[in-house]
Design an enzyme around this catalytic site. Structure first.
Site, PDB file in Angstrom:
ATOM      1  N   GLY A 263      -9.654  12.908  -5.252  1.00 52.05           N
ATOM      2  CA  GLY A 263      -8.768  11.743  -5.234  1.00 52.05           C
ATOM      3  C   GLY A 263      -7.559  11.945  -4.350  1.00 52.05           C
ATOM      4  N   GLY A 265      -3.368  12.069  -3.451  1.00 53.80           N
ATOM      5  CA  GLY A 265      -2.158  12.624  -4.043  1.00 53.80           C
ATOM      6  C   GLY A 265      -2.080  14.132  -3.934  1.00 53.80           C
ATOM      7  N   GLU A 288     -13.661   9.315  -0.676  1.00 56.44           N
ATOM      8  CA  GLU A 288     -13.151   8.141   0.033  1.00 56.44           C
ATOM      9  C   GLU A 288     -12.055   8.515   1.026  1.00 56.44           C
ATOM     10  OE1 GLU A 288     -11.783   5.556  -3.146  1.00 56.44           O
ATOM     11  OE2 GLU A 288      -9.779   6.348  -2.909  1.00 56.44           O
ATOM     12  N   ASN A 378       0.284   3.201  -8.655  1.00 55.04           N
ATOM     13  CA  ASN A 378      -0.397   2.892  -7.389  1.00 55.04           C
ATOM     14  C   ASN A 378      -1.575   1.942  -7.587  1.00 55.04           C
ATOM     15  OD1 ASN A 378       1.283   4.747  -6.060  1.00 55.04           O
ATOM     16  ND2 ASN A 378      -0.086   6.434  -6.588  1.00 55.04           N
ATOM     17  N   GLY A 382     -10.263   4.420  -6.044  1.00 53.49           N
ATOM     18  CA  GLY A 382     -11.703   4.666  -6.189  1.00 53.49           C
ATOM     19  C   GLY A 382     -12.032   5.551  -7.367  1.00 53.49           C
TER      20      GLY A 382
HETATM   21  N1  COA Z   1       4.482   9.377 -17.048  1.00 54.60           N
HETATM   22  C1  COA Z   1       5.376   8.991 -16.105  1.00 54.60           C
HETATM   23  N2  COA Z   1       5.392   9.488 -14.843  1.00 54.60           N
HETATM   24  C2  COA Z   1       4.492  10.437 -14.541  1.00 54.60           C
HETATM   25  C3  COA Z   1       3.540  10.905 -15.461  1.00 54.60           C
HETATM   26  C4  COA Z   1       3.557  10.327 -16.769  1.00 54.60           C
HETATM   27  N3  COA Z   1       2.683  10.699 -17.685  1.00 54.60           N
HETATM   28  N4  COA Z   1       2.796  11.852 -14.861  1.00 54.60           N
HETATM   29  C5  COA Z   1       3.234  11.966 -13.598  1.00 54.60           C
HETATM   30  N5  COA Z   1       4.262  11.122 -13.402  1.00 54.60           N
HETATM   31  C6  COA Z   1       5.022  10.932 -12.172  1.00 54.60           C
HETATM   32  C7  COA Z   1       5.495  12.237 -11.557  1.00 54.60           C
HETATM   33  O1  COA Z   1       6.686  12.664 -12.175  1.00 54.60           O
HETATM   34  C8  COA Z   1       5.707  11.833 -10.128  1.00 54.60           C
HETATM   35  O2  COA Z   1       6.911  11.098 -10.047  1.00 54.60           O
HETATM   36  P1  COA Z   1       7.881  11.196  -8.771  1.00 54.60           P
HETATM   37  O3  COA Z   1       7.093  10.595  -7.648  1.00 54.60           O
HETATM   38  O4  COA Z   1       9.062  10.405  -9.190  1.00 54.60           O
HETATM   39  O5  COA Z   1       8.140  12.662  -8.600  1.00 54.60           O
HETATM   40  C9  COA Z   1       4.567  10.833  -9.863  1.00 54.60           C
HETATM   41  O6  COA Z   1       4.141  10.401 -11.177  1.00 54.60           O
HETATM   42  C10 COA Z   1       3.379  11.427  -9.113  1.00 54.60           C
HETATM   43  O7  COA Z   1       2.917  12.527  -9.829  1.00 54.60           O
HETATM   44  P2  COA Z   1       2.443  13.878  -9.169  1.00 54.60           P
HETATM   45  O8  COA Z   1       2.442  14.884 -10.265  1.00 54.60           O
HETATM   46  O9  COA Z   1       3.236  14.190  -7.944  1.00 54.60           O
HETATM   47  O10 COA Z   1       0.919  13.574  -8.820  1.00 54.60           O
HETATM   48  P3  COA Z   1       0.120  12.977  -7.589  1.00 54.60           P
HETATM   49  O11 COA Z   1       0.907  12.797  -6.336  1.00 54.60           O
HETATM   50  O12 COA Z   1      -1.073  13.818  -7.498  1.00 54.60           O
HETATM   51  O13 COA Z   1      -0.254  11.494  -8.088  1.00 54.60           O
HETATM   52  C11 COA Z   1      -1.309   9.834  -9.454  1.00 54.60           C
HETATM   53  C12 COA Z   1      -0.841  11.290  -9.331  1.00 54.60           C
HETATM   54  C13 COA Z   1      -2.034   9.669 -10.771  1.00 54.60           C
HETATM   55  C14 COA Z   1      -0.105   8.882  -9.398  1.00 54.60           C
HETATM   56  C15 COA Z   1      -2.259   9.520  -8.238  1.00 54.60           C
HETATM   57  O14 COA Z   1      -3.283  10.481  -8.179  1.00 54.60           O
HETATM   58  C16 COA Z   1      -2.889   8.140  -8.370  1.00 54.60           C
HETATM   59  O15 COA Z   1      -2.289   7.138  -8.018  1.00 54.60           O
HETATM   60  N6  COA Z   1      -4.130   8.086  -8.877  1.00 54.60           N
HETATM   61  C17 COA Z   1      -4.849   6.847  -9.157  1.00 54.60           C
HETATM   62  C18 COA Z   1      -5.716   6.425  -8.003  1.00 54.60           C
HETATM   63  C19 COA Z   1      -6.763   7.431  -7.654  1.00 54.60           C
HETATM   64  O16 COA Z   1      -7.101   8.323  -8.430  1.00 54.60           O
HETATM   65  N7  COA Z   1      -7.295   7.307  -6.469  1.00 54.60           N
HETATM   66  C20 COA Z   1      -8.221   8.273  -5.947  1.00 54.60           C
HETATM   67  C21 COA Z   1      -9.622   7.860  -5.993  1.00 54.60           C
HETATM   68  S1  COA Z   1     -10.486   8.598  -4.667  1.00 54.60           S
END
Ligand code: COA
Length: 497
Positions: A263, A265, A288, A378, A382
């Site tokens: 995924g 991030g 993806e 976000n 996918g």
């Molecule tokens: N509650 C509130 N905020 C949370 C949290 C929770 N349980 N867990 C993480 N966060 C916040 C982090 O503090 C961070 O905040 P910041 O930007 O203010 O520092 C932010 O979410 C991003 O978290 P991070 O730990 O840096 O993870 P990431 O960059 O790997 O992103 C997702 C994690 C879940 C947001 C991201 O993977 C996503 O949007 N996934 C959904 C879509 C997806 O999976 N697409 C791929 C398919 S191919």
């Protein structure tokens, strides 16, 4: 001018400025723009639309592949250009507009948008804006660093605007494989049985008469904004590598594993980085997005073939990738997102899905999108396409967020993107819970002891102990199930002092 890029001479008189092309738009139109996780997005038209919206109302439904770069999503949202947005975004300014209710956001599985357009359940695209390397002599449009939904948009739109990006080298030609499923009910199986197989053509074919404008640009894609691996993400990767090694040892897969999906991030990128230097060889990806970690695995020779819909890289990796593209060309295929994420193919290939959770609950339900259960981060992207249909579905997360004030393991997730039925393995820096073949009552203690942060384990154990005597397949203390989220909102921490 630009004969090497515009190879159909009849189209030369369609070259115009972005401001001129922006005059084709009308208030209320549906617009399909190229762009997928900051890669291959139109660079000039979003700015021209923002400019136009200064003098007259211009509120559009904007459909893309996924998120845009160059701050375009935020700039357009702030200018009022975006009234409705789908299927994915990751921009802070747009996120604010969505969460304040000013922009209607439709959070969709990324494989579904093209199908809904084709089936007529979404309004047809009026104008498509597609970034391209070139337009061929037969009018075929060669995309740049992503394919996304561009082929579907171009096929359907009454008018097509092509942004020829001179910073995208001609060497990108040959990377793409454009195949779109036919209309139902006569649709045939998608003839793809290997990750690297090519089943379509190298360009998007439309009637060139529908190309209404060609705009020349020269700006590179926005670099990816993922952070480098840290101790926690390395620990998560270590647990996954050990788990996959055990799967190989048990004879459930070979050392080449099954095709990998990772995924978006920071965490997913770091996890894939963790495979570099592992014992796995001849790996393949059916994903993806290809992030820096995928290129590193191609460089290390461990990744034999990568199929995706976009390539989103850091600035340094982007420059190197474009310089050395000949080294990668035979090992990368870029497809429409409908194909890269297609449930039929994900299931047929037996993809190993690695996606990120914001939080998950003690029974294995995952929230990847809604902070606190209400506020969009976000989008599902996918992750659902792969998690539901893959052979093995991992969800990873750091065990706490916001310096420990938030536990990523909670009694009940206030929003569910991936139900317990679609989640096989949960991983945090503390450990890994293999949920396969386990009932909810067996899952809960495993998730608490393996994945939760030690600071939160006593609270989770107490919740489970109170829930179990109440009975049920999935025991809960309903009046307390969201108390952790309420406590965070009231006191700024989920810790129950
Ligand atoms: N509650 C509130 N905020 C949370 C949290 C929770 N349980 N867990 C993480 N966060 C916040 C982090 O503090 C961070 O905040 P910041 O930007 O203010 O520092 C932010 O979410 C991003 O978290 P991070 O730990 O840096 O993870 P990431 O960059 O790997 O992103 C997702 C994690 C879940 C947001 C991201 O993977 C996503 O949007 N996934 C959904 C879509 C997806 O999976 N697409 C791929 C398919 S191919």
């Amino acid at each position: 001018m630009h004969e090497d890029r515009i190879r159909l001479p009849a189209l030369m008189d369609k070259v115009m400025t972005a401001a001129q092309a922006a005059q084709l738009f009308r208030n209320g139109m549906t617009v399909g723009m190229s762009g997928f996780t900051r890669a291959g997005d139109a660079k000039a038209l979003p700015l021209a639309l923002v400019e136009r919206a200064r003098s007259e109302p211009l509120a559009l439904t904007l459909i893309t592949g996924a998120s845009l770069g160059s701050d375009s999503d935020g700039l357009m949202a702030n200018a009022g250009v975006v009234a409705r947005r789908l299927p994915f975004q990751s921009d802070a300014a747009l996120r604010r507009k969505i969460n304040s209710g000013e922009v209607m956001f439709i959070d969709q599985h990324l494989s579904e948008t093209a199908e809904q357009l084709r089936g007529g359940s979404l309004k047809p695209v009026d104008i498509a804006v597609i970034e391209a390397v070139a337009i061929n002599a037969d009018g075929g449009i060669v995309p740049t660093m992503s394919v996304g939904n561009s082929a579907s948009f171009a096929q359907q739109a009454a008018q097509v605007i092509v942004e020829i990006n001179l910073s995208a080298p001609l060497a990108l030609e040959g990377l793409h494989d454009i195949y779109l499923p036919a209309q139902r009910p006569e649709r045939q199986p998608i003839p793809l049985t290997r990750t690297g197989q090519r089943i379509g053509s190298g360009a998007i074919h439309i009637d060139p008469a529908r190309i209404a404008a060609i705009v020349i640009t020269d700006s590179p894609d926005s670099p990816s904004n993922v952070l480098p691996p840290d101790a926690e993400t390395q620990a998560i990767a270590g647990h996954i590598v050990a788990f996959l090694e055990a799967e190989v040892a048990a004879g459930r897969m070979g050392p080449e594993l099954l095709p990998l999906q990772a995924g978006i991030g920071t965490i997913a990128n770091a996890v894939l980085h963790g495979l570099t230097g592992s014992s796995f060889r001849n790996l393949t990806m059916y994903s993806e997005v290809l992030q820096d970690s995928a290129i590193a695995l191609l460089d290390s020779g461990q990744l034999a073939m990568a199929s995706a819909s976009s390539i989103t890289l850091s600035a340094a990796m982007h420059e190197r990738f474009l310089r050395d593209i000949a080294r990668y060309r035979d090992r990368i295929v870029l497809r429409p997102q409908e194909i890269s994420n297609h449930p039929e193919l994900v299931k047929r290939l037996g993809v190993i899905a690695l996606n990120t959770a914001l939080e998950f609950d003690i029974y294995g339900n995952v929230n990847s999108t809604h902070v606190g259960g209400t506020h969009m981060m976000n989008g599902i992207g996918g992750s659902g396409d792969f998690a539901r249909n893959g052979q093995l579905s991992f969800f990873v997360s750091k065990s706490v967020a916001k310096d420990g004030a938030i536990s990523s393991v909670v009694p009940m997730t206030p929003h569910v993107d991936h139900t317990e039925h679609d989640v096989d393995v949960l991983v945090t820096e503390w450990g890994l819970a293999d949920l396969r073949g386990l009932a909810p009552r067996e899952r809960a203690p495993l998730i608490i002891e393996r994945c939760a942060h030690p600071d939160y384990r006593p609270q989770l154990r107490a919740y489970l102990a109170e829930a179990l005597p109440r009975g049920g397949q999935t025991p809960h203390v309903l009046e307390k199930a969201y108390s952790w989220h309420a406590r965070y909102r009231e006191r700024g921490t989920m810790i129950d002092y």
